[in-house]
Design a protein around this motif. Structure first.
Motif, PDB file in Angstrom:
ATOM      1  N   THR A   1       0.873  -1.359  -0.055  1.00 55.24           N
ATOM      2  CA  THR A   1      -0.003   0.015   0.018  1.00 55.24           C
ATOM      3  C   THR A   1       0.873   1.109  -0.040  1.00 55.24           C
TER       4      THR A   1
ATOM      5  N   ARG B   1       2.895  12.706  15.537  1.00 59.53           N
ATOM      6  CA  ARG B   1       1.483  12.120  15.262  1.00 59.53           C
ATOM      7  C   ARG B   1       0.919  12.312  16.826  1.00 59.53           C
TER       8      ARG B   1
ATOM      9  N   HIS C   1       1.151  -4.947  12.286  1.00 67.56           N
ATOM     10  CA  HIS C   1       1.408  -5.693  10.857  1.00 67.56           C
ATOM     11  C   HIS C   1       1.826  -7.183  11.354  1.00 67.56           C
TER      12      HIS C   1
ATOM     13  N   SER D   1      -4.414   0.951   3.330  1.00 68.12           N
ATOM     14  CA  SER D   1      -5.284  -0.177   3.321  1.00 68.12           C
ATOM     15  C   SER D   1      -6.814   0.006   3.709  1.00 68.12           C
TER      16      SER D   1
ATOM     17  N   ARG E   1     -12.363   3.318   6.802  1.00 71.42           N
ATOM     18  CA  ARG E   1     -11.457   3.819   5.700  1.00 71.42           C
ATOM     19  C   ARG E   1     -11.530   3.051   4.478  1.00 71.42           C
TER      20      ARG E   1
HETATM   21  O1  TXA Z   1      -1.774   0.283   4.300  1.00 73.44           O
HETATM   22  C1  TXA Z   1      -2.043   0.920   5.375  1.00 73.44           C
HETATM   23  O2  TXA Z   1      -2.781   0.754   6.301  1.00 73.44           O
HETATM   24  C2  TXA Z   1      -0.506   1.483   5.894  1.00 73.44           C
HETATM   25  C3  TXA Z   1       0.640   0.454   5.866  1.00 73.44           C
HETATM   26  C4  TXA Z   1       2.049   1.038   6.440  1.00 73.44           C
HETATM   27  O3  TXA Z   1       0.112  -0.750   6.338  1.00 73.44           O
HETATM   28  N1  TXA Z   1      -0.508   2.077   7.372  1.00 73.44           N
HETATM   29  C5  TXA Z   1      -1.449   3.242   7.469  1.00 73.44           C
HETATM   30  O4  TXA Z   1      -1.298   3.454   8.943  1.00 73.44           O
HETATM   31  O5  TXA Z   1      -1.863   3.798   6.659  1.00 73.44           O
HETATM   32  P1  TXA Z   1      -1.668   4.866   9.388  1.00 73.44           P
HETATM   33  O6  TXA Z   1      -1.369   4.955  10.966  1.00 73.44           O
HETATM   34  O7  TXA Z   1      -1.356   6.019   8.638  1.00 73.44           O
HETATM   35  O8  TXA Z   1      -3.550   4.679   9.558  1.00 73.44           O
HETATM   36  C6  TXA Z   1      -4.080   3.980  10.322  1.00 73.44           C
HETATM   37  C7  TXA Z   1      -5.448   4.039  10.332  1.00 73.44           C
HETATM   38  C8  TXA Z   1      -5.789   5.425  10.997  1.00 73.44           C
HETATM   39  O9  TXA Z   1      -6.743   6.082  10.348  1.00 73.44           O
HETATM   40  C9  TXA Z   1      -6.211   4.888  12.389  1.00 73.44           C
HETATM   41  O10 TXA Z   1      -6.829   5.691  12.940  1.00 73.44           O
HETATM   42  C10 TXA Z   1      -6.824   3.554  11.877  1.00 73.44           C
HETATM   43  O11 TXA Z   1      -6.068   2.978  10.905  1.00 73.44           O
HETATM   44  N2  TXA Z   1      -6.872   2.693  13.222  1.00 73.44           N
HETATM   45  C11 TXA Z   1      -5.923   1.723  13.422  1.00 73.44           C
HETATM   46  N3  TXA Z   1      -6.184   1.082  14.599  1.00 73.44           N
HETATM   47  C12 TXA Z   1      -7.439   1.562  14.648  1.00 73.44           C
HETATM   48  C13 TXA Z   1      -8.546   0.803  15.719  1.00 73.44           C
HETATM   49  N4  TXA Z   1      -8.138   0.316  16.648  1.00 73.44           N
HETATM   50  N5  TXA Z   1      -9.821   1.533  15.652  1.00 73.44           N
HETATM   51  C14 TXA Z   1     -10.157   2.333  14.540  1.00 73.44           C
HETATM   52  N6  TXA Z   1      -9.252   2.741  13.773  1.00 73.44           N
HETATM   53  C15 TXA Z   1      -8.048   2.381  13.828  1.00 73.44           C
END
Ligand code: TXA
Ligand code: MG
Length: 318
Positions: free
Chosen positions: A29, A52, A61, A175, A190
């Motif tokens: 991604t 952040r 991951h 993703s 998302r």
């Molecule tokens: O493709 C991807 O998901 C990439 C690659 C590196 O794996 N990662 C990514 O991470 O986009 P980040 O931190 O930029 O975005 C993660 C999203 C955020 O909007 C966060 O709020 C959501 O995932 N998220 C993570 N854990 C969550 C949870 N327990 N409940 C709700 N949303 C969550």
């Protein structure tokens, strides 16, 4: 800017992660900024480097379903089916977490987001670490995600963490994040390359979908993914020309109105793959504005994630 931060050796990266360091890793991604879930120091460092806010949880991951099961309270049949169908791949599953998981990773939420990334170097690195790694996209908070090792280097020139170079990301957008509320109720937090249609095909027609209000995906705020110069999204039928650019510049209180236009590939998969690289290139072009037309084709669900990211990246919609 030091190019010897870039390596293609997953063992070197695993070594650093195992010892509580941080490193950038490729996925299909976007590139992630990773730390072992067993190192609180590494996790804290990730938030610091990205600037952040601590309320925004990180995705964990894993190499596959077996590692994922160890992080969650329950691994429902729906999760198993989705993991079998889409992993390794661009789908993050949000499930109630086990209490052993550091609350810093999950921003004190009761849930954790997990996914197996589809990249051989990163899967190898996680395997060698012997534990899952938490990784947000490797960009400063609110900015465009990186899709090459060079992007990560130019995003963080003053830092010294190493970058595992796995080439340009094949998907190019973050993703799909989906919360599994019960066996038959999912919420898309998302949109991404795995569409609602694809999820429905995998699970059957009796599964209910809802789209979440943004507060439930804490980091997916209305203003996100922003390039270094203002992006203007043209959602109307108006022609992209000097008049439109002048109007946009006035609205944004910019002194100049010279613009570059981002033309999206008509194939949404190709448009997604190059979107962030194009935004970075155009942001460095010297122009005052980037103008892009909102994709109008509603027939292909592949456009949904692109529309979502463009809307959030835009400083103005005309
Ligand atoms: O493709 C991807 O998901 C990439 C690659 C590196 O794996 N990662 C990514 O991470 O986009 P980040 O931190 O930029 O975005 C993660 C999203 C955020 O909007 C966060 O709020 C959501 O995932 N998220 C993570 N854990 C969550 C949870 N327990 N409940 C709700 N949303 C969550
Ligand atoms: Mg991000």
């Amino acid at each position: 800017m030091s190019r010897d931060r870039i390596t293609t050796d997953p063992a070197r990266i695993a070594d650093i992660l195992r010892r509580g360091g941080v490193a950038a890793i490729p996925t299909e991604t976007v590139y992630g900024l990773a730390g072992s879930i067993e190192s609180r120091e590494a996790i804290a460092r990730i938030f610091e480097i990205k600037e952040r806010p601590l309320f925004d949880p990180l995705i964990v991951h894993v190499t596959g379903a077996e590692q994922a099961r160890a992080l969650v309270m329950e691994w429902p049949e729906t999760a198993e089916r989705l993991a079998q169908t889409f992993w390794p791949g661009p789908l993050t599953l949000v499930l109630p977490k086990r209490t052993v998981l550091d609350p810093l990773i999950t921003a004190n939420l009761e849930t954790v987001g997990v996914r197996a990334p589809d990249h051989p170097l990163t899967l190898k690195a996680i395997e060698l670490v012997g534990a899952p790694v938490a990784a947000p996209s490797a960009n400063r908070f609110g900015r465009t995600s990186p899709t090459t090792a060079e992007h990560v280097l130019s995003e963080f020139p003053e830092h010294d963490f190493p970058i595992l170079d796995g080439g340009a990301c094949a998907v190019g957008l973050e993703s799909t994040v989906v919360a599994i509320d019960s066996e038959r109720a999912l919420r898309i937090l998302r949109p991404g390359a795995v569409t609602a249609e694809a999820l429905r095909r995998a699970l059957g027609d009796d599964v209910g979908f809802s789209t979440a209000p943004s507060r439930e995906s804490p980091g997916h705020s209305p203003k996100h993914y922003q390039p270094a110069i203002p992006l203007v999204l043209v959602a109307s039928v108006r022609t992209i020309d000097d008049d439109l650019a002048r109007e946009a510049a006035a609205e944004l209180s910019l002194a100049r109105a010279d613009f570059v236009e981002l033309e999206l590939n008509p194939d949404p998969r190709l448009a997604a793959r190059s979107l962030y690289a194009d935004l970075r290139r155009l942001a460095g072009s010297g122009a005052a504005l980037i103008l892009v037309r909102m994709p109008a084709d509603a027939s292909d669900p592949g456009w949904e994630a692109i529309r979502d990211r463009l809307t959030r990246a835009a400083s103005l919609v005309l």
